[in-house]
Design a protein around this motif. Sequence first.
Motif, PDB file in Angstrom:
ATOM      1  N   SER A  60       0.851  -1.300   0.069  1.00 40.39           N
ATOM      2  CA  SER A  60       0.109   0.110   0.023  1.00 40.39           C
ATOM      3  C   SER A  60       0.886   1.218  -0.017  1.00 40.39           C
ATOM      4  N   ALA A  61       0.197   2.571  -0.318  1.00 39.64           N
ATOM      5  CA  ALA A  61       0.955   3.653  -0.260  1.00 39.64           C
ATOM      6  C   ALA A  61       1.508   4.005   1.100  1.00 39.64           C
ATOM      7  N   ASN A  62       0.874   3.745   2.229  1.00 42.75           N
ATOM      8  CA  ASN A  62       1.248   4.072   3.447  1.00 42.75           C
ATOM      9  C   ASN A  62       2.422   3.082   3.847  1.00 42.75           C
ATOM     10  N   GLU A  63       2.435   1.897   3.548  1.00 42.84           N
ATOM     11  CA  GLU A  63       3.596   0.935   3.811  1.00 42.84           C
ATOM     12  C   GLU A  63       4.805   1.096   2.811  1.00 42.84           C
ATOM     13  N   LEU A  64       4.524   1.604   1.470  1.00 41.82           N
ATOM     14  CA  LEU A  64       5.515   2.096   0.559  1.00 41.82           C
ATOM     15  C   LEU A  64       6.364   3.632   1.409  1.00 41.82           C
ATOM     16  N   GLN A  65       5.575   4.213   2.081  1.00 42.49           N
ATOM     17  CA  GLN A  65       6.155   5.583   2.701  1.00 42.49           C
ATOM     18  C   GLN A  65       6.898   4.959   3.770  1.00 42.49           C
TER      19      GLN A  65
END
Length: 335
Positions: free
Chosen positions: A164-169
């Motif tokens: 996910s985007a949050n995990e990527l960040q």
Amino acid sequence: MSSILKTLNIMAADFGRVLLLYGGTSAERPVSLKGGKAVHAALLDAGIDCFHLDPADGLSAIVDSSFDRALILLHGRGGEDGSIQGLLQLMGKPYTGSDVLTSALAMNKLRTKQLWLSQGLPTPAFVVLQADTDWSAAIAQLGGEAMVKPVHEGSSIGMRRVHSANELQAAWTHAATYDSVVIAEQYIRGREYTMAVLHDQALPIIGLSTGEAFYDYAAKYELNSTRYGLPCDLGKREPEVAALALQANQAVGARGWSRVDLMIDQHDTVWLLEVNTVPGMTDHSLVPMAAAAIGLDFQSLVVLVLAETLADATAIHINSHLTHLLDSWRAQNIG
């Protein structure tokens, strides 16, 4: 005299005084220390005059030492990235493994991938991550799942798989503590393999299977649950995959010994991941495992790595010996 020295028609004295470099200051120091001790013991047991220095103690000892050639068993930055190779080159000392340019290139996952793509070699899509990255757009561009990697680290240090985007960040924040350059790579769902290269010849490909999220540091060096397929499950397709891995290895200019990591997805497409120019030599390491499969014990492998620093005439004996061993292994396991 050890059997491998007899086979190669060389004497232990032909190596002169050998400097073995292991330890270093990178995050892979523990791996280097463990493998280095085993290599040191193997060289001494072969009757080779060998002494050890740790660059973490300073470079002046290297400059001030008297030696004829060096075996490099340093992993990561400061040892596998061309730095120590440059010092030895300036000193006029032969050393094992790849030269300055290749070492620096292969240590940089981003530059390696860019080179492969320029030559039409298959490597997963990627995005360079920065503080102002559009995280939602980046994860979507990579198909909703990715591997985040510090560009200059090895042994899977700092890597995370994200969905996910949050995990990527969050993964970028973590990886950025190891490296100023971080990439997110398209996640390849499939089987992982590795292939050692010794004196430009492909050793048997090893299939890797682990219960971890991916083949991470623990799976590589600490756990006993990792499963190794040797022979792997490629069957008669192995020569084709090996040829591609050799092409990738040659593209970066690797010499002496190295290891190419790759994956094959559910559509049987091969994806190149990276080249390691100073592979591990611990009891969990893959190059010794592949060498043992063709009949090379640990001491013979170490001597063959070091023998690269001798005259070209020795290479003829080495290549003939390796060809014989590999032909025998292929006849028995591939057909």
